[in-house]
Design a protein around this motif. Structure first.
Motif, PDB file in Angstrom:
ATOM      1  N   HIS A 109      -6.020  -9.092  -6.107  1.00  0.00           N
ATOM      2  CA  HIS A 109      -6.038  -7.629  -6.046  1.00  0.00           C
ATOM      3  C   HIS A 109      -6.227  -7.147  -4.613  1.00  0.00           C
ATOM      4  CE1 HIS A 109      -8.086  -3.590  -6.873  1.00  0.00           C
ATOM      5  NE2 HIS A 109      -6.843  -3.445  -7.232  1.00  0.00           N
ATOM      6  N   GLN A 110      -7.136  -7.765  -3.884  1.00  0.00           N
ATOM      7  CA  GLN A 110      -7.340  -7.396  -2.480  1.00  0.00           C
ATOM      8  C   GLN A 110      -6.023  -7.419  -1.713  1.00  0.00           C
ATOM      9  OE1 GLN A 110     -10.479  -6.575  -0.957  1.00  0.00           O
ATOM     10  NE2 GLN A 110     -10.982  -6.433  -3.104  1.00  0.00           N
ATOM     11  N   LEU A 161      -1.167  -7.320   4.529  1.00  0.00           N
ATOM     12  CA  LEU A 161      -1.186  -8.474   3.629  1.00  0.00           C
ATOM     13  C   LEU A 161       0.024  -8.348   2.702  1.00  0.00           C
ATOM     14  CD1 LEU A 161      -4.965  -8.604   2.614  1.00  0.00           C
ATOM     15  CD2 LEU A 161      -3.785 -10.058   4.241  1.00  0.00           C
ATOM     16  N   ARG A 162       0.282  -9.409   1.933  1.00  0.00           N
ATOM     17  CA  ARG A 162       1.305  -9.299   0.897  1.00  0.00           C
ATOM     18  C   ARG A 162       0.685  -9.726  -0.421  1.00  0.00           C
ATOM     19  NH1 ARG A 162       2.720 -14.518  -0.279  1.00  0.00           N
ATOM     20  NH2 ARG A 162       2.403 -15.996   1.412  1.00  0.00           N
ATOM     21  N   PRO A 163       1.126  -9.140  -1.548  1.00  0.00           N
ATOM     22  CA  PRO A 163       0.653  -9.641  -2.835  1.00  0.00           C
ATOM     23  C   PRO A 163       0.984 -11.124  -2.905  1.00  0.00           C
ATOM     24  CG  PRO A 163       1.989  -7.671  -3.125  1.00  0.00           C
ATOM     25  CD  PRO A 163       2.110  -8.072  -1.687  1.00  0.00           C
ATOM     26  N   THR A 218      -3.309  -6.579  -2.599  1.00  0.00           N
ATOM     27  CA  THR A 218      -2.449  -5.416  -2.898  1.00  0.00           C
ATOM     28  C   THR A 218      -3.055  -4.127  -2.366  1.00  0.00           C
ATOM     29  OG1 THR A 218      -3.471  -4.725  -4.996  1.00  0.00           O
ATOM     30  CG2 THR A 218      -1.877  -6.520  -5.112  1.00  0.00           C
ATOM     31  N   LEU A 219      -4.197  -4.236  -1.701  1.00  0.00           N
ATOM     32  CA  LEU A 219      -4.918  -3.023  -1.273  1.00  0.00           C
ATOM     33  C   LEU A 219      -4.809  -2.742   0.213  1.00  0.00           C
ATOM     34  CD1 LEU A 219      -8.335  -2.949  -3.141  1.00  0.00           C
ATOM     35  CD2 LEU A 219      -6.367  -1.481  -3.480  1.00  0.00           C
ATOM     36  N   TYR A 220      -4.447  -3.720   0.998  1.00  0.00           N
ATOM     37  CA  TYR A 220      -4.459  -3.537   2.442  1.00  0.00           C
ATOM     38  C   TYR A 220      -3.075  -3.744   3.032  1.00  0.00           C
ATOM     39  CZ  TYR A 220      -9.446  -3.911   1.745  1.00  0.00           C
ATOM     40  OH  TYR A 220     -10.714  -3.691   1.310  1.00  0.00           O
ATOM     41  N   ALA A 221      -2.692  -2.857   3.921  1.00  0.00           N
ATOM     42  CA  ALA A 221      -1.479  -3.082   4.694  1.00  0.00           C
ATOM     43  C   ALA A 221      -1.723  -4.308   5.546  1.00  0.00           C
ATOM     44  CB  ALA A 221      -1.197  -1.877   5.566  1.00  0.00           C
ATOM     45  N   VAL A 237       0.830  -1.207   0.000  1.00  0.00           N
ATOM     46  CA  VAL A 237       0.000   0.000   0.000  1.00  0.00           C
ATOM     47  C   VAL A 237       0.860   1.251   0.000  1.00  0.00           C
ATOM     48  CG1 VAL A 237      -1.914  -1.170   1.089  1.00  0.00           C
ATOM     49  CG2 VAL A 237      -0.284   0.038   2.509  1.00  0.00           C
TER      50      VAL A 237
END
Lengths: 272, 272, 272, 272, 272, 272, 272
Positions: free
Chosen positions: E121-122, E129-131, E124-127, E15
């Motif tokens: 995609h999710q 988590l990791r892609p 990549t949207l939240y701190a 993020v």
């Protein structure tokens, strides 16, 4: 830009004071406000108005600078437009709620301004949020007469007689101060208020905007709010008189630079 | 301002002690308080009052410095005004709740002051919040007589005989101390209290404010609270006498600079 | 690339202002937009269109650049495609919701654009999220006529007459500006709009794309949206005329480098 | 103050051990305790007492240092007063709960002390909280006789015969140790306990407080708790005898500086 | 490996944009993909296939490289196998859901691919988590014919004619490009597709894998998916022809090093 | 104390491995254990015991070192006493639950030890918590005979024949090892076990504690647990014999320093 | 140990890739595994076994190295024992759930292994958790025959013919590889498997463990699992033969050092 070492680190979130007791993220959010196009608000004998300079280019549809909140309430803002619209929509929701809850035809303007500022205040209380980068001026008329409120990124609501926000606001403020020092509210007519607003906006802008660039919203006691541009038939001549005031003022103060001491003065205003 | 290296890092959140056992964010929040305009509170024979200097400019509507909490309770604060209003509204809610729950006509002033301070205390217990940057003085009258409480950003409630907060508070405090060392509460009349308040505010302000700039709220036993300015008919002559006290004091202490040892003294007050 | 020291640290989350009042993560998200293939939108007399250059290689199925949102609404975007699809799907959901809630055959285009931008705005308000790295152009027709909106990573919605986003957008914008300075909306026909769009995309691309590479979506008042490529029978000749415009423009401005002052101008646009 | 480099960083939260197995934030919270005014507790033949020095100035209403928890339980604390009051209120709630749940007239003192310490312990287990900056002494009488408990910021409850906390506590502790090494609990009368408490508080304070400054709370077996000051009729002469003990002790130990080895000794106490 | 200073810090979470508008954690996740064994997918006249090289050692049971998602859908992936299996299971769940919800015998392949990419995609949207460190190729046949989709760690879904992922993918891609530039989909038979896949995998692997090492999954229109290895009776001779293609290619390009400009090209693909 | 640079930063939370695969916060928590007063546990022919040295000063009520968990189960711990009590209370709750759920008169000792260790394990799995700074020894008797378990800050439960924890534990362990190498469990009587425990505690303490300082808890098969001190009538002579063993051992090993290689050995024990 | 600068910071959480696409916390967790005592698993003609070396000292009760999961399933692990037990209990719960849900007498071994690995995978997906520091080998027999699975801290499940984990695993693996390269599963008898397991464990241990130190768990098709030590009557002679194999191997490879290139090879295995 030089960042003094003792500031480093204190300006990361709105939930941190620096050693001088300042919340730097709120000061920075105010800097976002001071980069917007000028907006002003004036309370006059039998009403209140807001006015602002809107951005116009050949590629944009006319850009709104004044927003209707309720039949008797209008608002304008300076700063991040997406934060501003967010607050305008909250204000509209609150106005509708007040109409529903109190069954009143004219929602109390303070309650709406305070609701918006309490949201702005919340954004300064929790880590993980940012102060909203916008100041908003709300003008309206309710059961106890015309009202004018100003909300700051820090979350305070202040009742104004008149004021101006956005780029180079201190210059326009100096002009308004020179007028209001002399006059009581009762002695200011709608026509005066329009002229003063146009002059103040022109002073802060550095040069007079075209009539189409100036959007005005006003509420007369017992009449629904009107939003229009300065080339409307009833404002056109007032626009010209405002420009004259601008020219007179400019003639008096040939050289009138933007003061760079802002930060210190902001601090002054902080405590109450 | 110099930041000693051993402090770096300990002042980021209210949930961190520094190696000396201090919570620096609370100290910093107190600095925000000490930059507000002066506010004071005095307990007298048959009542209690708060008073403060309000900011007035030609462009502002008269700015409130004293707030009604309940029919028999008033309050004033110094510091961030948006934090202050937030607490005033909480106090009003709590007063209404107490009326409802206890069916009492006169809510207990301590319960209201303590409720507000417990909220202020919560803000020092969790990461992700900040201590509130405001001190609040609550004066009222309940079934056991007149009361005066002071709430600090650290979350404590202290019962005061008299006190002053805001910019240059130690100067006004020294004056109040010189009075209260000599006098019992019973020997202080309403008229005395007003005079002392006006003198203390003037001393902390450095020069006497105009009567319009001083807002006063007082509660006499068994009479509803009154909020007014110092140019009210029953206060006007007291105002003048207060200014005389100020001039006498100033004459005695020609040079009376702001003490810069604050931090040490704050620390002293911390432990109990 | 040089990172000036005073910026270090202010650009880590969207919930942090830098000392100049900027939210750097939003500026960086705009840089992601400015690396996409060009997309443009134009409002004309009796409709609105979006158009963009799609990526084509022998190994890819034809890549979509224009998306249907509703029977009367189309959209295109530039930037991170996964963020873009995410918004396109939200827009479709909102259109379906509006149809269901209002029973309207033609959902209000502004309500859809604003819904999408409010999601984009949320992503700038909370730590732990990132601004979406995409700008989206929405063209449609509703009960009050043709509409064209532009949404920015900062979360604002702007009504456009015409515009272009993506790689080297300022070059195409300069061309569009030269056209729209001269012409009113009413004087722009569908055919004109197509030509201008193709010329603008070619200018930003540096060289004319093939007809198959250009995808166009348009909505004429009272007719369902059409999505096609520039080799469709009714567009083919317009494509050639657009390329001619491109060549004329190129001839006029032999040397037309990418301006590297972007950041400053972005800042200008920030305040409102 | 010098911060050894190997400590840097291990003292940021209570959920981090340093390489020597210490939780530094708990040590720092104890430093807040060691800056409070002295408080002491003594268990005697047929009861238990707490006593402390309260802060008095002309501007404060008499400040509480001893708090009633239940009809048969009193408490005092040293450290941050807002944390202390927070715990006092929790203890009162728990006492009321125990009365309700067990229908007992005399709640178990250990259950109340342990409840409070479990809250204090929780504050050392989660990031985002801070250890409470206060130690609390609880004295009471329940079905199995008089009780005296001490709660530390680390969250432990210790049964005391006698002890003292706050500023310069080791000096008073040395005095108490010299007494209790010689005497069994049964041989200590209420009168002895008062004298020892006053002497210990005077020793830690460096000079004898006035009788009004010393607040005492005591519980005799089968009698409700009494909270009073040292100028009460039944304590006045004991106060004088306590001051005599202080003077004798002072005569013996002419020079008795505050030991600065605290930290090491704290560590010693840590493991069990 | 050298890390340029301006990158430091921008690559900690998904993020955060770097000053060039890149999300570095997504780039890094793609590096995990580019270290997997090669996998490829090809769309042909009447079907689609995926194929990959599986790891085989004497101590492992034959390792799966191709996974059945539904009766008519298969998938393969490159990158972190635990992330890959996680996505395969999500895809299977979604296929079962679609069968249940739509009662269709052949779930829509795009809906499954898009569902999987929306999960990616999710991430990549939240701190916090990791892609996901995996790319997945999904081949299938639904009511509108054969389909081939590719999902990237950034969360996009792309419709492919053909492609290859994993270690040294650009080398195999160059070969596929040379074929598909010349041929339409309709002109590619199942037999061709198998040969191309085996050649491409061999080129990316650097040397031809054994027939047992190559796992193939294919779906012919209206026939259930088949998963097998390259030593199956109907593939064996095609395998040999694929190896011949590999040898011809290798002869043409004697020296064909791994290109190290990856990062730049990734960036190119980012914007759309 | 020297902190090697490669360790810096890996020791901040229990959810981080260092490059050698160690969880440093767990190692540090073990250091807190190794600073407690010694506690030991021994399994003998027809029962199990725990024993420990308690802290005694003239100002403390006798401090508990052994805790009753159930009628047939006792425990002792070394480390942070507030963490220890927290676990003791959890163990008591679990024992009560097991009695209720299984209707058994003798709860299974392993289930209780494992429940406690699973809580300790949780505290090593989540950021925002800290490993508990305590080791606990649980001795009991259930349907399958006497049991002795040891729980470590890392969250493991180990069945012991005998062991010792706390300050200078390796010295006492060496003594126990010398005994248990020679003897089977069946050949160890209750009397032997007491003697060995007292000797081991004396060895780790460096000098023999007084009988009052040693608290012992033991469970004989089919008899309820007994908690007492070493001056109880049935233990007094065993105490003396234990001290004799201590003296013999000391005579054998004149110089027996605390080994400072702990860390390495801890690491050895980590993997299983 | 040297930490290359470019790694600094990328190894703090499992939700961060380093610039080479590696998740360093997973690599570090594998290091914890590689410090455990050796454990191995072998699939043979009509069954599967796990075996491991358990830690034995005079002070410990025999330590478990092999765990029963279900009537037909056993497991062993290497790494942090508290993480291992946590997974063993999850596996047992899942086996019980499968028996309940499917009413099957023999739960599917893959479903249990995969359930455990999905928990291990979750621990690599969220900040605030750590990868589990343990690898687990699960052997069992279900309706489709004997099965052997290996779960890694990264969260993958791999079907093994044979393998070994823990300290110095590559040495034992090399031995197993030399055997399995030559032999099909069908040609390996239960007796062979035991011998190979004992030899491999001895090779990784560096010297042959005593028969009591080796715990073995095996499942023959259609017979419940057996857990025993190598001194059981039916294994004793096989143990000796295994030791002979160890001696032969050692004679062949006089010098067989631990390879320090682990990290590179781990990376190799990562991509799939």
């Amino acid at each position: 830009m030089f960042v003094p070492p003792e500031r480093a680190g204190y300006d990361r979130t709105p939930v941190m004071y620096d050693p001088r007791g300042r919340i730097l993220q709120i000061l920075y959010a105010r800097r976002a406000v001071s980069q917007g196009t000028p907006s002003c608000g004036i309370l006059f004998k039998d009403g209140a108005l807001v006015a602002g300079k809107r951005k116009m280019t050949a590629l944009l549809m006319p850009n709104r600078k004044v927003f209707q909140i309720d039949e008797y309430i209008v608002a304008t803002f300076a700063g991040y437009s997406s934060d501003g619209i967010f607050l305008v929509e909250l204000a509209r929701d609150q106005a509708a709620t007040l109409r529903f809850v109190y069954g009143s035809e004219k929602p109390d303007v303070y309650l709406i301004a305070r609701y918006v500022s309490s949201i702005m205040h919340q954004a300064t209380l929790y880590a993980g949020l940012r102060p909203l980068g916008v100041s908003i001026i709300i003008a309206g008329s309710d059961l106890s007469g015309p009202k004018l409120y100003f909300n700051d990124p820090g979350g305070s609501t202040v009742a104004w007689r008149a004021g101006i926000i956005g780029r180079n606001a201190p210059a326009g403020e100096e002009f308004l101060m020179s007028i209001f020092k002399e006059k009581k509210q009762n002695s200011i007519s709608f026509e005066d208020a329009i002229k003063y607003a146009i002059a103040a906006i022109s002073i802060s802008s550095g040069s007079p905007p075209s009539p189409e660039e100036i959007e005005v919203g006003y509420v007369m006691v017992d009449k629904p709010a009107v939003i229009t541009t300065a080339d409307a038939s009833n404002i056109k001549t007032l626009y010209e008189e405002g420009i004259n005031l601008f020219n007179e003022w400019k003639a008096k103060y040939k050289k009138h630079g933007e003061s760079e001491e802002e930060e210190e003065s902001e601090e002054e205003e902080e405590g109450e």
